[in-house]
Motif scaffolding. Structure first.
Motif, mmCIF file in Angstrom:
data_model
loop_
_atom_site.group_PDB
_atom_site.id
_atom_site.type_symbol
_atom_site.label_atom_id
_atom_site.label_comp_id
_atom_site.label_asym_id
_atom_site.label_seq_id
_atom_site.Cartn_x
_atom_site.Cartn_y
_atom_site.Cartn_z
ATOM 1 N N UNK A 141 61.939 39.876 7.120
ATOM 2 C CA UNK A 141 61.893 39.364 5.638
ATOM 3 C C UNK A 141 61.126 38.239 5.386
ATOM 4 N N UNK A 142 61.141 37.123 6.446
ATOM 5 C CA UNK A 142 60.486 35.889 6.355
ATOM 6 C C UNK A 142 59.020 36.238 6.433
ATOM 7 N N UNK A 143 58.553 36.631 7.473
ATOM 8 C CA UNK A 143 57.141 36.491 7.741
ATOM 9 C C UNK A 143 56.478 37.961 7.472
ATOM 10 N N UNK A 144 57.086 39.221 7.040
ATOM 11 C CA UNK A 144 56.515 40.392 6.856
ATOM 12 C C UNK A 144 56.078 40.987 8.245
ATOM 13 N N UNK A 145 55.282 41.803 8.398
ATOM 14 C CA UNK A 145 54.689 42.452 9.426
ATOM 15 C C UNK A 145 53.633 41.732 10.134
ATOM 16 N N UNK A 146 53.952 41.576 11.636
ATOM 17 C CA UNK A 146 53.058 40.691 12.287
ATOM 18 C C UNK A 146 53.094 41.266 13.671
ATOM 19 N N UNK A 147 51.658 41.385 14.304
ATOM 20 C CA UNK A 147 51.770 41.848 15.760
ATOM 21 C C UNK A 147 52.258 40.898 16.688
ATOM 22 N N UNK A 148 52.996 41.248 17.642
ATOM 23 C CA UNK A 148 53.601 40.282 18.488
ATOM 24 C C UNK A 148 53.137 40.382 20.196
ATOM 25 N N UNK A 149 53.034 41.474 20.711
ATOM 26 C CA UNK A 149 52.863 41.701 22.044
ATOM 27 C C UNK A 149 51.721 42.891 22.067
ATOM 28 N N UNK A 150 50.992 43.057 23.019
ATOM 29 C CA UNK A 150 50.211 44.343 23.087
ATOM 30 C C UNK A 150 50.259 44.568 24.494
ATOM 31 N N UNK A 151 50.105 45.799 25.001
ATOM 32 C CA UNK A 151 50.335 46.386 26.381
ATOM 33 C C UNK A 151 49.221 47.523 26.794
ATOM 34 N N UNK A 152 48.559 47.389 28.044
ATOM 35 C CA UNK A 152 47.579 48.478 28.479
ATOM 36 C C UNK A 152 48.186 49.711 29.057
ATOM 37 N N UNK A 153 47.619 50.744 28.949
ATOM 38 C CA UNK A 153 48.157 51.911 29.446
ATOM 39 C C UNK A 153 48.475 51.778 31.065
ATOM 40 N N UNK A 154 49.484 52.700 31.493
ATOM 41 C CA UNK A 154 49.864 52.526 32.700
ATOM 42 C C UNK A 154 49.006 52.892 33.821
ATOM 43 N N UNK A 155 48.208 53.692 33.685
ATOM 44 C CA UNK A 155 47.128 53.924 34.592
ATOM 45 C C UNK A 155 45.731 54.142 33.478
ATOM 46 N N UNK A 156 44.595 54.070 34.073
ATOM 47 C CA UNK A 156 43.512 54.248 33.256
ATOM 48 C C UNK A 156 42.063 54.550 34.010
#
Length: 156
Positions: free
Chosen positions: A84-99
């Motif tokens: 409610x205070x900050x709205x929508x914000x990105x916090x973490x990202x992850x790579x696919x398990x295999x590529x």
């Protein structure tokens, strides 16, 4: 109970009483595509809305080892925290398990009379190095488990 702040990665211990109430927050994942790195930041593109976001490399799940595996157009999963205070914000990202990566060069070993699988060092197009079986050659496409940094199979 040990709690972890998703945004700052700090941990704290909290005690709750049976009458205490907690606020439930929404954490959602969205697919993005890796564009490029700029210093300590990565730039990602949402393929549905074409929204571009910038995130610190420190926000990568898997740490610096995973960040080094980033490659152009790689699919990335970004977690967004809605408060409610900050709205929508990105916090973490992850790579696919295999590529699937392309082998740029390999270091061939001198003839060996070894039993079992013989490994050699391969350099991928993103500069990462890992051990691969002796039958892998330059320009081959191989599948790599990003979490363990190990060769999985040759892509046909």
């Amino acid at each position: 109970m040990e709690l972890q702040d998703i945004l700052s990665n700090t941990k704290m211990n909290e005690r709750f009483k049976s009458g205490d109430s907690l606020e439930i927050l929404n954490l959602s994942e969205e697919p993005f595509q890796y564009l490029y790195s700029d210093g300590n930041k990565v730039h990602l593109l949402n393929l549905e809305s074409f929204e571009e976001i910038e995130m610190d490399k420190s926000k990568c799940e898997g740490g610096e080892r995973s960040v080094n595996m980033l490659e152009d157009s790689m699919p990335i999963s970004v977690s967004f925290l809605t408060t409610p205070e900050n709205g929508r914000q990105p916090c973490i990202f992850k790579l696919p398990s295999s590529y699937t990566f392309t082998v740029e060069s390999v270091v061939n070993r001198a003839g060996q009379a070894a039993k079992g699988t013989v490994y050699k060092t391969a350099t991928l197009t993103n500069g990462s190095k890992l051990q691969v079986p002796e039958f892998v050659n330059e320009e081959d496409k191989i599948v790599v488990d990003i979490e363990t940094m190990k060769y999985v199979k040759r892509e046909l």
